[in-house]
Structures are given as structure tokens and as C-alpha cells.
Design an enzyme around this catalytic site. Structure first.
Site: not given
Length: 523
Positions: A14, A46, A87-89, A159, A410, A436
Site C-alpha cells: 500500500c 494490516d 494502508c487502512d489506518k 487492497c 480484525e 477487515s
């Protein structure tokens, strides 16, 4: 003086390209006459931290990223900021820091990954997690598992489905904090480089016009973000992150706001994990601007919200192209996948403060069965691997909340195992942790209050009948009030799993999931 907050790191696809994006943003600032300085933050993958103790650190990383951006920007007295995430955060953390400081700022998303291709079929990271379940079920051997693993991440980018990173990037664009179209541009697209330079230029223009983040991130802007996420079928993590961002700009946002919007917004997008297509596919048919234009034309978005372009949402969408005719990724409003959004708030004697379920891709909207209770993800994983879970069971994983986890781990490994074992939709999973964006199936997370603080989920026992009903929006277990009172008197609060270090500090400070799991709140 413009800070360029780069989340570059080699620990995740990511973010592995963001150093180059930061340099392009720096160049854009220079072209507009500013003096840019790049600095870095941490990030966590993650995907790599999933399924073991590493996941305790994922959600806390959001706070550390936000804190580090706030610290550097404030200490160096920057006049503006470009924050780049992957990435996610990263996205929520960048927006939280931007909201706290309220300096002219632009958020830039690093972009979605290209799908991998194996035997002529597209594969992604969730393919790998579900392949682990297939391996444990004896359906594939370790050679095939390795072959899948080697094809799911072909290059840089986050992702590729409507997982958390793409969900939050889309939310940032809907709120007006990033360039139109930038949330759906693939990481390897030449357009991404252009977006970097434009983002750098924009910060100086925001400075000149004195347009601040809190002028943009209003209550209406959050409502636009929620509307888009419901139409796309985004990640349940949007609840946590949008409430945390709203907290940073002092906007009152609650789970009830999500529910009110869900009831009037149809689910339109056939996107992974519960659907067919990727974010790259959406980009090719008009991207997020095309979806927003569709929603705006039907009166579902607030068009008068200001954006970083200096124009309103309505003005930006006048310049956007409509979605391509004949495409199958985004359904027409009069023929949606579901008439309402798929992210459902549930309440009942199991979750008085609320819980969140993602109902996209499910035929059955109600599930009732005996509880199989586990006090950790590890215990549940071992039971699933040993084929101890049967059709009709309600798997409960507790002491996995913000304090109890800590960090709300997650459950992608668990949900992927369930799917890989052929039990997708045949068992339910309930947790005070979270899921997730890649999880799918009959799953309910964010159960609040959490077990660690004595929430009702702590009082569940094996065999209790649990009912989840997305139509009545109930989540309950069939135990008398007298029995519950008796169990509550017998319950004792377990010690925190960590009492020192970053996890100890986090567990002491963090709020309930129903408040966004933030750490900068009054005790």
C-alpha cells in the site's frame, strides 16, 4: 512552509511507492512558490499483522500516525500540509491530524493495487486468506497455496476491493478533502503522479483563500461520505474512522447518523469482497466522481459543501463525466442490489450501545443459533481448524474490543477460514472486535459495550441462543433478566492484557467503539 506528510514504508504494498508520490507533491508546492519539506510517519500492514498478536497494534497505529503528523507540523510551524496515505489506518489518521490542526491541507491517496492474475482469473489478498481455509479443509495442497500467495499482490497500492483503504479514500473525496477522482485512480496510473503535483499546488491556493479543513469537513460533508459508502457497500471500519475524524473537527457524529442515511440510500456497487469487481474496474467506468454524480442527480448528496478545489461538490460534479453506459459495476438507482445501504446498526440486550453488521451479498437477513463462545481469536481459529464449528453455530469472539483486545483486532483470518471451510453464510460470527474490509459472510462487529468493561457479551455462555435480525435490527440472546443479573454478579473484570508500553497506554485511554475508539477524550 508546507509539510509533506509521507507514510512511505516497505512493510506494505500500500505504501511502498509513496516516497515517489511525496516528491511529486513537493514539486507541485515548489511550482506554486511554496517551500516544501517531506517528513515521515509510521504505517502498519494490516494484511501482515492479521491473525496474530500483531493485529493488536493496527488500530493504535491510527492514533500514532495522527499524533506524529500533528507533532511535526505543529513543532515545525508549517503553514499548510499535504498528507499522503495508503494502508487502512493512513487515511483516517491523516484526516484526524488535519482536523485537529485546522491548517490549509490536502489529503492524497496513494491509490488502489492492480488485481493479480492466476490461471486467467483475477485474485487479490482475500483470495490468499480464503485459500488458507481451503488448505485446512484439504481442498488444496501447500504448493497451490504458495502459488496463490505469489500472485495476489502484483505491485504497489492498497487492497483492491471495497475494503477499508478504498472505503476511506472514497469517503475523503466525498468530504471534499482530496482531488475529484483521486480516490479511485490506481497506484500505478500516470494520473496519480499528476494528482500529486496538483495537490501540492492546491495547498498554496487554500492558503491564499484561507480555506481551512473545518470549513470543508462539516456535518453535511460527513453525511455525503456516509451516503457514498452505503452506495458502494464499504467497510464497517468506516463507522470507527468517520466518528474519529468527526471528533477531531468537533462535529457530532453517531451511529444513528449512519442508520438514518442507510435507510434512504440504495446499495449500488457490485464490488469485492461480497461482489465481483475491483476499484480498478470502477476507475475505468467513471470512478468515484461518476458514482457521486449519480447520487447527486437523485438528490442524495449535499451539493453546497465546500471542497479543497475552492468549489462546491455540485460545481466539481458539473465537470465530472457520467458513468459509462452499459457497465455492470454500478447498478442504476431504480435497480439496486439492495434498496437500502448494507451497513446495518444493530441493538439489543447483547449490544445496548450498538453493533455493526455488513449485510451485502447475503441471502438470509436473520440468523439464530447456539453460541460458541471464545475469549480470544486464537481459540476460535483453533476450533474452526479442528472442524469443531457446525452449521447453525454463532461463533462469539470476545475480549477483543478497544480495551480488551486491545486495539479491536480484525477477524479476516477467522472469516476467511470459515469461508474456506465451506461455512460461509452457514455460521454467524459476533465480536466486540472488528472486521477487515475484506471480511464477508454473516458477521457482526463493534459490539458495545465491550466485554472488558462488563458489556453483556461478557455474560454469554456456550449454548445460549443468539438471534441476529437485520430487518428488525436486533441482536439479542435468550436469557432471562434474573439470570443476567446473576451472571453479572458473578463476573469479575479481567486485568488488561498489557499494562505498560504503547498497548498499555492505549488500553487505558481508548474510548468505546461506539465513540470511534479515540484516545484524546476526557476521562
Amino acid at each position: 512552509m508546507i509539510g509533506i506528510a509521507s507514510t512511505w514504508s516497505e512493510v506494505t504494498p500500500c505504501n511502498m511507492h509513496i516516497d515517489n508520490l511525496a516528491k511529486e507533491a513537493k514539486h507541485g508546492v515548489q511550482l506554486q512558490g511554496g517551500a516544501p519539506l517531506i517528513f515521515n510517519t509510521i504505517t502498519v500492514s494490516d494484511g501482515i499483522s492479521m491473525g496474530h498478536e500483531g493485529m493488536f497494534y493496527s488500530l493504535p497505529s491510527r492514533e500514532i500516525i495522527a499524533d506524529s503528523i500533528e507533532i511535526v507540523t505543529s513543532a515545525e510551524r508549517f503553514d499548510g500540509l499535504v498528507a499522503i496515505g495508503g494502508c487502512d489506518k493512513n487515511t483516517p489518521a491523516c484526516l484526524m491530524a488535519i482536523g485537529r490542526m485546522n491548517l490549509p491541507s490536502v489529503y492524497l491517496y496513494g491509490g488502489t493495487i492492480e488485481p493479480g492474475v492466476l490461471d486467467g482469473k483475477e485474485v487479490d489478498i482475500v483470495t490468499a486468506f480464503e485459500a488458507v481455509g481451503q488448505y485446512h479443509a484439504g481442498n488444496i495442497d501447500d504448493k497451490e497455496l504458495h502459488r496463490i500467495e505469489c500472485h495476489v499482490c502484483p505491485g504497489p497500492g492498497s487492497c483492491g476491493g471495497m475494503y477499508t483503504a478504498n472505503t476511506m479514500a472514497a469517503a475523503a473525496e466525498a468530504m471534499g478533502m482530496s482531488l475529484p477522482g483521486s480516490s479511485s485512480t490506481p497506484a500505478v496510473s500516470p494520473k496519480k503522479v499528476i494528482e500529486c503535483a496538483e495537490s501540492g499546488k492546491l495547498v498554496l491556493q487554500l492558503l491564499e483563500k484561507n480555506i481551512l479543513p473545518r470549513d470543508i469537513m462539516t456535518k453535511k460533508a460527513f453525511e455525503n461520505a456516509i451516503t457514498l459508502i452505503m452506495a458502494l457497500g464499504g467497510s464497517t471500519n468506516a463507522f470507527l474512522h468517520l466518528m474519529a475524524i468527526a471528533h477531531s473537527v468537533q462535529v457530532d457524529l453517531s451511529m444513528d447518523d449512519f442508520e438514518q442515511i442507510r435507510k434512504r440510500v440504495p446499495h449500488l456497487a457490485d464490488l469485492k469482497p461480497s461482489g465481483t469487481y475491483s476499484m480498478k474496474d470502477l476507475s475505468e467506468i467513471g470512478g468515484i466522481p461518476g458514482v457521486m454524480k449519480l447520487l447527486y442527480d437523485r438528490g442524495l448528496l449535499h451539493g453546497d459543501c465546500l471542497t479543497i478545489t475552492g468549489k462546491t461538490i455540485a460545481e466539481n460534479l458539473m465537470e465530472a463525466e457520467a458513468l459509462k453506459v452499459g457497465q455492470e459495476i454500478i447498478r442504476p438507482l431504480d435497480n439496486p442490489l439492495k434498496p437500502n445501504g448494507p451497513l446495518v446498526v444493530l441493538r439489543g440486550n447483547l449490544a445496548p450501545e450498538g453493533a455493526v453488521a455488513k449485510m451485502s451479498g447475503l441471502k438470509n437477513l436473520r440468523f439464530s443459533g447456539p453460541a460458541r463462545v471464545f475469549d480470544s481469536e486464537k481459540e476460535a481459529t483453533e476450533a474452526i481448524t479442528r472442524d469443531e464449528i457446525r452449521k447453525g453455530d454463532v461463533v462469539v469472539i470476545r475480549y477483543a474490543g478497544p480495551k480488551g483486545g486491545p486495539g479491536m483486532p480484525e477477524m479476516l483470518s477467522v472469516t476467511a477460514l470459515i469461508v474456506g471451510k465451506g461455512l460461509g453464510g452457514e455460521v454467524a460470527l459476533i465480536t466486540d472486535g472488528r472486521f477487515s474490509g475484506g471480511s464477508h459472510g454473516f458477521v457482526v462487529g463493534h459490539v458495545s459495550p465491550e466485554a472488558q468493561v462488563g458489556g453483556p457479551i461478557a455474560l454469554l455462555r456456550n449454548g445460549d441462543r443468539v438471534t441476529i435480525d437485520s430487518e428488525t435490527q436486533e441482536i439479542r440472546f435468550e436469557v432471562s433478566n434474573e439470570e443476567l443479573d446473576s451472571r453479572a454478579k458473578m463476573w469479575t473484570q479481567p486485568p488488561l492484557k498489557f499494562t505498560s508500553g504503547v498497548l498499555g497506554k492505549y488500553a487505558r485511554l481508548v474510548s468505546s467503539a461506539s465513540k470511534g475508539a479515540v484516545t484524546d477524550v476526557e476521562p
